[in-house]
Design a protein around this motif. Structure first.
Motif, mmCIF file in Angstrom:
data_model
loop_
_atom_site.group_PDB
_atom_site.id
_atom_site.type_symbol
_atom_site.label_atom_id
_atom_site.label_comp_id
_atom_site.label_asym_id
_atom_site.label_seq_id
_atom_site.Cartn_x
_atom_site.Cartn_y
_atom_site.Cartn_z
ATOM 1 N N GLY A 41 29.741 -25.061 -10.744
ATOM 2 C CA GLY A 41 30.798 -24.862 -11.716
ATOM 3 C C GLY A 41 32.185 -24.754 -11.118
ATOM 4 N N LEU A 42 32.299 -24.336 -9.865
ATOM 5 C CA LEU A 42 33.607 -24.165 -9.240
ATOM 6 C C LEU A 42 34.225 -25.478 -8.763
ATOM 7 N N ALA A 43 33.472 -26.572 -8.845
ATOM 8 C CA ALA A 43 33.990 -27.848 -8.365
ATOM 9 C C ALA A 43 35.164 -28.342 -9.197
ATOM 10 N N ARG A 44 35.261 -27.864 -10.442
ATOM 11 C CA ARG A 44 36.350 -28.322 -11.314
ATOM 12 C C ARG A 44 37.709 -27.769 -10.897
ATOM 13 N N LEU A 45 37.717 -26.718 -10.121
ATOM 14 C CA LEU A 45 38.980 -26.084 -9.743
ATOM 15 C C LEU A 45 39.725 -26.936 -8.720
ATOM 16 N N ALA A 53 33.153 -24.221 -1.654
ATOM 17 C CA ALA A 53 32.858 -23.416 -2.841
ATOM 18 C C ALA A 53 32.420 -24.245 -4.035
ATOM 19 N N GLY A 54 32.824 -25.514 -4.122
ATOM 20 C CA GLY A 54 32.444 -26.338 -5.263
ATOM 21 C C GLY A 54 31.022 -26.854 -5.220
ATOM 22 N N LEU A 55 30.348 -26.706 -4.088
ATOM 23 C CA LEU A 55 28.991 -27.222 -3.941
ATOM 24 C C LEU A 55 27.953 -26.235 -4.460
ATOM 25 N N THR A 56 26.805 -26.762 -4.877
ATOM 26 C CA THR A 56 25.667 -25.901 -5.160
ATOM 27 C C THR A 56 25.159 -25.311 -3.847
ATOM 28 N N PRO A 57 24.415 -24.211 -3.883
ATOM 29 C CA PRO A 57 23.881 -23.648 -2.630
ATOM 30 C C PRO A 57 23.050 -24.645 -1.834
ATOM 31 N N ALA A 59 23.348 -27.961 -1.786
ATOM 32 C CA ALA A 59 24.230 -28.944 -1.161
ATOM 33 C C ALA A 59 25.028 -28.322 -0.021
ATOM 34 N N ARG A 60 25.401 -27.059 -0.187
ATOM 35 C CA ARG A 60 26.164 -26.378 0.860
ATOM 36 C C ARG A 60 25.344 -26.288 2.144
ATOM 37 N N ALA A 61 24.045 -26.102 2.001
ATOM 38 C CA ALA A 61 23.178 -26.004 3.176
ATOM 39 C C ALA A 61 23.098 -27.317 3.950
ATOM 40 N N ARG A 62 23.392 -28.429 3.266
ATOM 41 C CA ARG A 62 23.344 -29.729 3.944
ATOM 42 C C ARG A 62 24.599 -29.992 4.774
ATOM 43 N N ILE A 63 25.644 -29.214 4.567
ATOM 44 C CA ILE A 63 26.886 -29.419 5.314
ATOM 45 C C ILE A 63 26.779 -28.678 6.645
ATOM 46 N N ALA A 64 25.867 -29.139 7.456
ATOM 47 C CA ALA A 64 25.639 -28.564 8.783
ATOM 48 C C ALA A 64 24.975 -29.643 9.634
ATOM 49 N N PRO A 65 25.245 -29.647 10.924
ATOM 50 C CA PRO A 65 24.612 -30.656 11.772
ATOM 51 C C PRO A 65 23.100 -30.456 11.827
ATOM 52 N N ARG A 80 38.067 -36.632 -5.977
ATOM 53 C CA ARG A 80 38.799 -35.375 -5.817
ATOM 54 C C ARG A 80 37.890 -34.220 -5.447
ATOM 55 N N ARG A 81 36.692 -34.141 -6.012
ATOM 56 C CA ARG A 81 35.845 -32.981 -5.766
ATOM 57 C C ARG A 81 35.371 -32.894 -4.322
ATOM 58 N N SER A 82 35.202 -34.033 -3.682
ATOM 59 C CA SER A 82 34.726 -34.003 -2.290
ATOM 60 C C SER A 82 35.837 -33.717 -1.288
ATOM 61 N N ALA A 83 37.102 -33.786 -1.720
ATOM 62 C CA ALA A 83 38.214 -33.623 -0.781
ATOM 63 C C ALA A 83 38.213 -32.260 -0.090
ATOM 64 N N PRO A 84 38.010 -31.124 -0.788
ATOM 65 C CA PRO A 84 37.985 -29.841 -0.067
ATOM 66 C C PRO A 84 36.841 -29.742 0.942
ATOM 67 N N VAL A 85 35.713 -30.398 0.633
ATOM 68 C CA VAL A 85 34.578 -30.395 1.555
ATOM 69 C C VAL A 85 34.934 -31.170 2.823
ATOM 70 N N ALA A 86 35.535 -32.352 2.637
ATOM 71 C CA ALA A 86 35.947 -33.143 3.796
ATOM 72 C C ALA A 86 36.956 -32.374 4.644
ATOM 73 N N ARG A 87 37.903 -31.714 4.006
ATOM 74 C CA ARG A 87 38.907 -30.959 4.759
ATOM 75 C C ARG A 87 38.264 -29.797 5.529
ATOM 76 N N TRP A 88 37.220 -29.208 4.980
ATOM 77 C CA TRP A 88 36.484 -28.158 5.680
ATOM 78 C C TRP A 88 35.880 -28.722 6.966
#
Length: 323
Positions: A41-45, A53-57, A59-65, A80-88
């Motif tokens: 739900g936070l992905a809209r922000l 923060a916009g990812l589900t738990p 999906a968040r676990a997949r953002i790791a080597p 737009r929604r993936s941009a904060p993830v890429a910047r992380w």
């Protein structure tokens, strides 16, 4: 050559958005790790800082080597929604290539791949006021590479038996509405059938069942193939592109217009009505570049070179030494 896992693609759950990033990655010629995204739900922000923060738990676990691997050297994202993830991930040392406008934090990306129709009104590629990390393209990147079209032509060789000229008809629908008006679909089908030897027609998710049936009725009695959205069996879409002598595409679909331009066929844009400024600018940019004409000019063929913007972006990435 990049080592395995050094390039990550953040794959948005929307197929058309993910295809922009994946299409570039396909052309790099290096091992790639595709990271599926899923939005909470936070992905809209409009996040002003790098965050997961916009990812589900999950999906968040997949953002790791993966075990034994390092953080990526290059990340390709879209939407737009993936941009904060890429910047992380950029804070962990990755170069960042992003397709479409990222919203906030555009300066954090090493390369922004933006369609000319999404540039500020009145601005053209090369204007000194545009960001130095901007790479303008025509339409959008996609996965319809020359090798895929060649394979589709072989796979769907039976389409050669249909009468010429074979006209591919790619039908979209309103961007933020429920289905195309059946009368619009029927009129489009009748118009194309009027100058086609045969019609290779496909509907999309946005076309809607009622409009698809209206299209089917308009093509009845004429040599044609019609692919309905969601029907079972192999999807002939790439085969339609590969075998069409000319293509008619509704102007509401950035993806289908861009994929049509990967072929050698003459491309005609059908205006279904109700288009906003962004899609009007898309039509204008393609016509001005000599890559497409409006449907009123059909069926007169015209010569154009196949457009390979994903290949051009991949070449720019390689030229910068990022892979």
């Amino acid at each position: 050559m990049s080592e395995a896992g050094a390039v990550w693609v953040l794959a948005d759950p929307r197929a058309g958005t993910a295809a922009q990033a994946l299409g570039i990655a396909d052309r790099l010629g290096v091992p790639v790790r595709e990271v599926p995204l899923a939005w909470g739900g936070l992905a809209r922000l409009p996040w002003p800082w790098p965050t997961l923060a916009g990812l589900t738990p999950e999906a968040r676990a997949r953002i790791a080597p993966p075990p034994g691997s390092a953080w990526p050297r290059l990340v390709i994202s879209a939407g737009r929604r993936s941009a904060p993830v890429a910047r992380w991930l950029g804070r962990r040392g990755a170069r960042l290539v992003h397709c479409m406008r990222p919203g906030l934090g555009a300066g954090a990306f090493d390369l922004l791949v933006i369609g000319r129709h999404d540039l500020p009104p009145g601005r053209l590629p090369g204007d000194p006021g545009l960001a130095p990390n901007l790479l303008p393209i025509l339409g959008a990147c996609h996965r319809m590479a020359p090798t895929r079209l060649a394979a589709a032509r072989a796979e769907w060789a039976a389409l050669a038996g249909l009468p010429s000229p074979r006209i591919g008809l790619l039908v979209g629908g309103p961007v933020r509405a429920e289905g195309m008006a059946p009368a619009v679909a029927a009129a489009l089908g009748a118009a194309v059938a009027g100058f086609a030897g045969s019609v290779l027609a496909t509907a999309s998710r946005r076309t809607g069942a009622a409009a698809t049936e209206a299209l089917a009725a308009a093509l009845a009695g004429r040599p044609h193939r019609l692919h309905r959205w969601g029907e079972g069996g192999p999807n002939p879409y790439a085969g339609f592109l590969a075998w069409a002598d000319a293509l008619v595409v509704t102007g509401d679909s950035v993806s289908m217009l861009s994929e049509a331009l990967a072929t050698q066929a003459s491309v005609f844009i059908a205006d279904p009505g109700g288009l906003g400024p962004r899609h009007r600018r898309l039509q204008e940019s393609l016509v001005a570049a000599g890559q497409a004409r409006m449907l009123a000019a059909a069926p007169a063929p015209f010569v154009r070179a196949p457009l390979d913007e994903a290949g051009r972006v991949a070449a720019a990435i390689r030229g910068r030494g990022w892979v």
